[in-house]
Design an enzyme around this catalytic site. Structure first.
Site, short mmCIF file in Angstrom:
data_model
loop_
_atom_site.label_atom_id
_atom_site.label_comp_id
_atom_site.label_asym_id
_atom_site.label_seq_id
_atom_site.Cartn_x
_atom_site.Cartn_y
_atom_site.Cartn_z
N GLU A 164 0.69 -0.88 0.00
CA GLU A 164 -0.22 -0.21 0.16
C GLU A 164 1.08 1.27 -0.15
O GLU A 164 1.16 2.00 0.84
CB GLU A 164 -0.56 0.00 1.16
CG GLU A 164 -1.97 -1.30 1.69
CD GLU A 164 -3.13 -0.71 2.63
OE1 GLU A 164 -2.61 -0.41 3.04
OE2 GLU A 164 -3.83 -2.26 2.41
N GLU A 354 -5.19 -8.60 1.50
CA GLU A 354 -5.98 -7.78 3.10
C GLU A 354 -7.76 -8.23 2.57
O GLU A 354 -8.27 -7.25 1.69
CB GLU A 354 -5.24 -7.22 3.37
CG GLU A 354 -3.76 -7.21 4.07
CD GLU A 354 -3.25 -5.58 4.42
OE1 GLU A 354 -4.26 -5.21 4.68
OE2 GLU A 354 -2.06 -5.70 4.27
#
Ligand code: IFM
Length: 449
Positions: A164, A354
Site C-alpha cells: 500500500e 487483505e
C-alpha cells in the site's frame, strides 16, 4: 453458503500480518529504530499513546502463532520483513535479526505453511536521511531487497516489494496521520514517486539474485463514488481515484504519471528523471489487492479540500452499516474495483492480499462472538466467488488479520484479528470468525465433505 469455486485445491486461503504490527522486540538483537518507533514516541500521534514495543510479542511467541495458523487450517501466510531488523546502518546483514525470519520460515515449513513475504510494510529505517523524500532511499531499498533475496530468497516462493504505497506517501506526507507525519502535498507526490522507483529497483535487484521467484506489489486501490451525479462531484471522485490508483498503477504499466495530479500538487520536477518510468514498469508476476471499503467524494469546499481536488463524505451509520472503525461495509465494492482496474490496466494474476473488519467484540465466558466480522467476511467471500464467475484470475484470499494487533494511529483500540489477543497476558483466543474460516478451509481441503 460459500461458492464451490472457492473450494478448489488451487485456491489459496491465507491469513496476513505485518512486522511492526505484531512482532514487538523493537530494539532487541540489534534491531534499529524505524520511523514508526519514532512516530509513536511523539505525543498525540497514536490514539491510545501506545507503540509497537511489545505488540503481540510475536518474536517470542512465533511458534505458538504458527501452530495456531496450522490448527485453523491455513496453508498460506502473508507477513512482512522488518528492514531495520535485518539490515544494519552500513547496509550489511544483522545476523541476529535475520535469524528470526529463518526460524519463522523453519517453523512454517514444519507445519506445511507456504510463506508469502512483503519487503516493506511501512517500518522504514529511521536512519535513512529524508526517508521517502530522498531519492537515495529507493536505491537503499534495492540493496535491502538484494540482501533478503540472498539470505531468504530460496525459501520464499512469492515476494511483494511494497504494501500500500499510497499510505506511506499520502497518509505519511500529506495527511500527517502516519509516520513520518508530514503535511505537504507536493512532498507526498515526491514520496509516491520514490516508492514506485524503489519498487522497480527492488524487483530488478531481487531478480538478479532470484530470477525464478514470483515478484509483485500490493496496492489498496480506491473505489470512489460521487456523492451526487453533478459534474463537480464526479470530477472530485475521479481526482480521488487518480491520486490513489493512477498515481501507482500508471508507472507499474509504463504509463506517464497523471499530469493533472502533478500540476495540482506542484511536485518538484527534479524528482522525476528520464528513465524512471522504465525502471518502475518491471514485468509483474502478480498483484496483491487489499480491499476494505469504498469512499464517497464530493466537490471540495474548503481551501484544503480545493488543494486536494476532492472531499470525502463521512459514511453515515444511519444509512449504511459500518465496522467499528467507522468504515462502510460495502462488499460489492470489491467486485466493482477489480472490474474498474482490469478495464484500465493489464493486471497480472491477482491475490486478495487483505480483507477484514474492525470488530471490537470482547471475550465473554471464554468466547469471542465477532458476528459483525463473520458477516463481513462471508459477504466479501461471496464477491470473490462472483469475480471468479466473471472470469477474473483471482488466485487466493488472505484475511486481515490473524491476530488483533497494533492498528497504526489507532494503536490497540481497533481489533482486526480473527484471533483475540489479550495484550496484558498475550493470551490468544480464536474468535467465531476464526472457527468459521477453519471450517471453510477444511471443506476446501476435503471438497467431498
Ligand atoms: O492494519 C492495516 C494494514 O497494515 C494495512 N492495510 C489495512 C489494515 C487495516 O487498516
Amino acid at each position: 453458503m460459500i461458492d464451490s469455486l472457492l473450494l478448489t485445491d488451487q485456491f489459496e486461503w491465507g491469513c496476513a500480518t505485518s512486522a511492526f504490527q505484531i512482532e514487538g522486540a523493537t530494539s532487541a538483537d540489534g534491531k534499529l529504530p524505524s520511523i514508526w518507533d519514532d512516530f509513536c514516541r511523539q505525543p498525540g500521534r497514536i490514539k491510545d499513546a501506545s507503540s509497537g514495543q511489545t505488540a503481540c510479542d510475536h518474536v517470542r511467541l512465533y511458534r505458538d502463532d504458527v501452530a495456531l495458523m496450522s490448527e485453523l487450517g491455513f496453508r498460506h501466510y502473508r507477513f512482512s520483513i522488518s528492514w531495520p531488523r535485518v539490515m544494519d546502518a552500513n547496509g550489511r546483514v544483522n545476523p541476529a535479526g535475520m535469524d528470526f525470519y529463518k526460524r519463522l520460515l523453519d517453523e512454517l515449513a514444519r507445519h506445511g505453511i507456504t510463506p508469502n513475504a512483503t519487503l516493506f510494510h511501512w517500518d522504514l529505517p529511521a536512519h535513512l536521511a529524508g526517508g521517502w523524500l530522498n531519492r537515495d532511499t529507493a536505491y537503499r531499498f534495492a540493496d535491502y531487497a538484494q540482501l533478503v533475496a540472498r539470505e531468504l530468497g530460496d525459501r520464499l516462493p512469492r515476494v511483494a516489494t511494497l504494501n500500500e504505497p499510497w499510505c506511506s506517501a499520502f497518509l505519511g506526507h500529506d495527511l500527517g496521520v502516519f509516520a513520518p507525519g508530514g503535511r505537504n502535498r507536493a512532498e507526498a507526490l515526491t514520496a509516491a514517486h520514490h516508492l514506485m522507483l524503489a519498487h522497480g529497483l527492488g524487483v530488478q535487484a531481487w531478480r538478479a539474485i532470484q530470477p525464478d521467484i514470483s515478484v509483485g506489489i500490493v496496492l489498496n486501490p480506491e473505489l470512489c463514488d460521487p456523492a451526487t451525479d453533478s459534474t463537480a462531484d464526479r470530477s472530485a471522485a475521479r481526482m480521488a481515484e487518480m491520486e490513489r490508483n493512477d498515481c501507482f498503477l500508471n508507472p507499474l504499466f509504463g504509463r506517464e504519471w497523471p499530469q493533472e495530479l502533478i500540476d495540482q500538487m506542484g511536485e518538484r520536477q527534479s524528482d522525476r528523471l528520464q528513465g524512471d518510468l522504465t525502471i518502475c514498469a518491471q514485468p509483474l508476476d502478480f498483484i496483491g489487492l487489499n480491499y476494505y471499503t469504498r469512499s464517497v467524494a464530493q466537490a471540495p469546499m474548503t481551501t484544503e479540500e480545493s488543494q486536494r481536488g476532492y472531499a470525502f463524505v463521512s459514511p453515515d451509520g444511519r444509512t449504511a452499516q459500518l465496522t467499528d472503525i467507522g468504515w462502510e461495509i460495502y462488499p460489492q465494492g470489491l467486485t466493482r474495483v477489480v472490474n474498474n482496474l482490469t478495464r484500465q490496466w493489464p493486471l497480472p494474476p491477482i491475490w486478495i492480499t487483505e480483507n477484514g473488519a474492525a470488530d471490537n467484540a470482547g471475550i465473554d465466558r471464554g468466547l469471542c462472538d465477532d458476528d459483525l466480522r463473520c458477516a463481513y467476511l462471508t459477504a466479501h467471500l461471496e464477491q470473490v466467488a462472483e469475480l471468479l464467475r466473471q472470469g477474473h484470475d483471482i488466485r487466493g484470499y488472505y484475511v486481515w488479520s490473524l491476530l488483533d494487533n497494533f492498528e497504526w494511529a489507532h494503536g490497540y483500540s481497533q481489533r482486526f484479528g480473527i484471533v483475540h489477543v489479550d495484550f496484558d497476558t498475550q493470551t490468544r483466543t480464536p474468535k467465531k470468525s476464526a472457527r468459521m474460516l477453519q471450517s471453510l478451509i477444511g471443506t476446501s481441503a476435503n471438497p467431498s465433505h
